[in-house]
Design an enzyme around this catalytic site. Sequence first.
Site, PDB file in Angstrom:
ATOM      1  CG  HIS A 332      73.487  13.740  13.393  1.00  0.00           C
ATOM      2  ND1 HIS A 332      74.747  13.422  12.947  1.00  0.00           N
ATOM      3  CD2 HIS A 332      73.365  13.132  14.604  1.00  0.00           C
ATOM      4  CE1 HIS A 332      75.339  12.649  13.834  1.00  0.00           C
ATOM      5  NE2 HIS A 332      74.547  12.471  14.852  1.00  0.00           N
ATOM      6  CG  HIS A 359      71.840   9.950  12.926  1.00  0.00           C
ATOM      7  ND1 HIS A 359      73.034   9.290  13.107  1.00  0.00           N
ATOM      8  CD2 HIS A 359      72.082  10.914  11.994  1.00  0.00           C
ATOM      9  CE1 HIS A 359      73.956   9.840  12.307  1.00  0.00           C
ATOM     10  NE2 HIS A 359      73.403  10.815  11.637  1.00  0.00           N
TER      11      HIS A 359
HETATM   12 FE   FE2 Z   1      73.739   7.376  14.009  1.00  0.00          FE
END
Ligand code: FE2
Length: 471
Positions: A332, A359
């Site tokens: 990410h 995340h």
């Molecule tokens: Fe996520």
Amino acid sequence: MGLLRLRGASAAAGVVLVVGLILHAALLCNGGITSTFVRKAEKTVDMPLDSDVFRVPPGYNAPQQVHITQGDHEGKGVIISWVTQDEPGSSAVLYWSENSKHKYLAKGEVVTYKFYNYTSGYIHHCTIKNLKFDTKYYYEIGIGKTVRQFWFRTPPKVGPDVPYTFGLIGDLGQSFDSNRTLTHYESNPRRGQTVLFVGDLSYADNYPFHDNVRWDTWGRFVERSAAYQPWIWTAGNHELDFAPEIGETVPFKPYIHRYHVPYRASQSTAPFWYSIKRASAYIIVLASYSAYGKYTPQYKWLEQELPKVNRSETPWLIVLMHSPWYNSYNYHYMEGETMRVMYEPWFVKYKVDVVFAGHVHAYERSERVSNIAYNIVNGKCIPAKDQSAPVYITIGDGGNLEGLATNMTEPQPKYSAYREASFGHAIFDIKNRTHAYYSWHRNQDGYAVEADSMWFFNRFWNPEDETKAAS
Ligand SMILES: [Fe+2]
């Protein structure tokens, strides 16, 4: 002679090279700690549908998937939510405080939704208000059919020196590891009183056609905690359920039907960003997947919200979001960057204490850093130590089926204080207006081990540098 001179020159060059390499290594490798703990590599798999944690409670139309969250801005309200499968049944809640003979009845509402070939059960939401602070309440739902009873404790009245203990869980999912995370949280002797959940709940969208049955199983899985203490919700990318390929074009449809939050109480216009006060903390929830640029509703709300925080009343300012701004894992990368550019100067100006995000499926804690000096031409685009900046903590390590993020950027950046690719949860334990003890608890040892910790010294009440205060 010439040969000697040459040898001398090459030896000198060699020394320079070695010294250079050492200096280079010293400059690059002065980040924080990368844990030496290596988790046994094993696949993360979801618990099967017939697992005991997903069991449907017995009885006709019995309420299931019971969960509560704060229902107003101050902590005197609670939203109680549950699902009935056979028929709508009653949306009312019967509740009473401990040692009281008087029982109250509050009316709720029932909603349903369809998602592709799935039709939800009857989803009930009932807000009870004007409760007494710091009081144990019992509540009953399923009135008229199969009644189930639960309880919760309201927080103490908002005030600067009120101790309170928050648990932190993110990216939980419903794997065997998720179950371990929840069990470790429940059995943690530090006893979290409220869960701050940083997004990505069920991971139903990883199933064919976003199989919403997995939203139901997740609701039953977390009931054992979420029915008894509030979980404060943040929306993650797995709440989007945006699937135009099967005709589902309304983002967050399952999430907003199932998980209500008190956003109107903080003058927010959408359930994805809002704030609450709880004990001595002011908690701002932000939306990584709603517009946050200038002029957007979220931007305008946050711009007006931050000056409202009275640190004499709530000294601890906590922000929750899903996508982290500071992340040194190779997952990410840069996803939180545009939001950081928009809001980071405000976080520094208003001295946010700590930002929790998820995340990334691992754990990381930052130094107090900011990266707000850059102006296109000055080249100042490296995070710098800043005592007015928050500590950034990634706690996306709940244990969902996607597995751990193990691949880290090397060398560890300076801003990263501690990182480890393990599943776990954290506790933010506020002692008073000046001190809070934070700890992260790894799951992998059979019981929750405290693998990282930090004393927070509130910079509003104790403006002295944290490092000095610690020594
Ligand atoms: Fe996520």
